[in-house]
Motif scaffolding. Structure first.
Motif, PDB file in Angstrom:
ATOM      1  N   ARG A   1      33.834  57.329  24.417  1.00  4.19           N
ATOM      2  CA  ARG A   1      32.756  56.373  24.660  1.00  4.19           C
ATOM      3  C   ARG A   1      32.882  55.208  23.676  1.00  4.19           C
ATOM      4  O   ARG A   1      32.074  55.073  22.745  1.00  4.19           O
ATOM      5  CB  ARG A   1      31.392  57.043  24.528  1.00  4.19           C
ATOM      6  CG  ARG A   1      31.154  58.129  25.567  1.00  4.19           C
ATOM      7  CD  ARG A   1      29.774  58.739  25.439  1.00  4.19           C
ATOM      8  NE  ARG A   1      29.553  59.756  26.467  1.00  4.19           N
ATOM      9  CZ  ARG A   1      28.458  60.509  26.549  1.00  4.19           C
ATOM     10  NH1 ARG A   1      27.480  60.355  25.662  1.00  4.19           N
ATOM     11  NH2 ARG A   1      28.342  61.411  27.505  1.00  4.19           N
ATOM     12  N   PRO A   2      33.881  54.350  23.842  1.00  4.35           N
ATOM     13  CA  PRO A   2      34.110  53.267  22.875  1.00  4.35           C
ATOM     14  C   PRO A   2      32.937  52.315  22.735  1.00  4.35           C
ATOM     15  O   PRO A   2      32.766  51.699  21.673  1.00  4.35           O
ATOM     16  CB  PRO A   2      35.357  52.562  23.419  1.00  4.35           C
ATOM     17  CG  PRO A   2      35.474  52.984  24.858  1.00  4.35           C
ATOM     18  CD  PRO A   2      34.893  54.357  24.918  1.00  4.35           C
ATOM     19  N   ALA A   3      32.116  52.197  23.760  1.00  2.19           N
ATOM     20  CA  ALA A   3      30.965  51.305  23.654  1.00  2.19           C
ATOM     21  C   ALA A   3      29.992  51.772  22.575  1.00  2.19           C
ATOM     22  O   ALA A   3      29.230  50.969  22.011  1.00  2.19           O
ATOM     23  CB  ALA A   3      30.247  51.212  24.999  1.00  2.19           C
ATOM     24  N   ALA A   4      30.028  53.080  22.258  1.00  2.00           N
ATOM     25  CA  ALA A   4      29.125  53.619  21.241  1.00  2.00           C
ATOM     26  C   ALA A   4      29.488  53.141  19.836  1.00  2.00           C
ATOM     27  O   ALA A   4      28.701  53.313  18.906  1.00  2.00           O
ATOM     28  CB  ALA A   4      29.154  55.145  21.288  1.00  2.00           C
ATOM     29  N   PHE A   5      30.670  52.526  19.687  1.00  3.96           N
ATOM     30  CA  PHE A   5      31.088  52.036  18.371  1.00  3.96           C
ATOM     31  C   PHE A   5      30.631  50.607  18.114  1.00  3.96           C
ATOM     32  O   PHE A   5      30.877  50.067  17.029  1.00  3.96           O
ATOM     33  CB  PHE A   5      32.612  52.111  18.245  1.00  3.96           C
ATOM     34  CG  PHE A   5      33.149  53.518  18.346  1.00  3.96           C
ATOM     35  CD1 PHE A   5      32.918  54.429  17.336  1.00  3.96           C
ATOM     36  CD2 PHE A   5      33.870  53.918  19.455  1.00  3.96           C
ATOM     37  CE1 PHE A   5      33.410  55.723  17.422  1.00  3.96           C
ATOM     38  CE2 PHE A   5      34.357  55.212  19.554  1.00  3.96           C
ATOM     39  CZ  PHE A   5      34.125  56.123  18.540  1.00  3.96           C
TER      40      PHE A   5
END
Length: 230
Positions: free
Chosen positions: A135-139
């Motif tokens: 879930r790269p958007a969570a970074f």
């Protein structure tokens, strides 16, 4: 007591509690906000060691660039409480290691793991949650933060003297672990070839940056925990 992972002895020696990192306090730094539960960590450390005799033991590099001693701290009394282990067991710190100071990490990881499983201290706060690699958007907005990230390695490959562990097919957007040449020598010494981690479920810890997507650069093997090989 300056913060949750530093003590000053009556001899004048400042000791950084190596092997752990408590939530950071602002300590007057411009543009820096204290991390959640930083004051709680400082108070807990003070309650453990203030006005009590301690012993300092060394297991690697003995001082940092600021002149602070880097040691494991024990109460010098019956029971001999290991301060780092106690702080981690209470959920008031995370394991934090260096390539030149890696002693006792298995015991410290175990203490952290138990606290995390019970959601003690910082582990009940979303700020410190273990992030999901898929879930790269969570970074978003986490660049420059110390993070724990779990995920399954999609591709492990070598290029330019480095090993890259990719967790998605869009390597310029998805999360990546980068292991440089110096770290690879330590991996070799430890008997772990990071290329065999393709397909493995791992947990990695380190400072998050954003170069061709979110990534953590690994400097020593203990930053990676293998949770499952397949």
């Amino acid at each position: 007591m300056t913060d949750g992972d530093t003590v000053v002895l009556d001899s004048g020696l400042t000791v950084r509690l190596v092997g752990m990192q408590a939530p950071k306090l602002a300590l007057g730094r411009d543009g820096f906000a204290s991390w959640p539960q930083a004051e709680e960590a400082r108070a807990a450390l003070a309650a453990l060691v203030l006005d009590r005799p301690v012993r300092v033991r060394y297991g690697g590099e003995r001082a940092d660039r600021h002149g602070r001693a880097l040691g494991q701290v024990f109460l010098d009394e019956a029971g001999g409480t290991w301060v780092q282990q106690e702080m981690l067991a209470r959920g008031l710190a995370r394991v934090y290691s260096f390539p030149d100071n890696r002693a006792c990490l298995a015991e410290l990881m175990a203490a952290e793991g138990r606290a995390r499983a019970m959601q003690l201290g910082i582990w009940g706060d979303p700020y410190y949650m273990v992030r999901r690699a898929d879930r790269p958007a969570a970074f978003a907005g986490r660049t420059g933060q110390y993070e724990l990230v779990e995920g399954r390695v999609l591709v492990a490959g070598a290029a330019g003297g480095r090993v890259y562990l990719n967790f998605g097919r869009r390597w310029k957007e998805d999360f990546t672990v980068v292991i440089d040449a110096g770290a690879l020598r330590l991996f070799s010494d430890s008997g772990l070839d990071p290329l065999v981690l393709q397909g493995a479920l791992i947990r990695v810890r380190g400072w998050l940056d954003d170069r061709d997507g979110p990534r953590i650069e690994v400097t020593h093997p203990e930053q990676i925990e293998v949770l499952a090989t397949r």
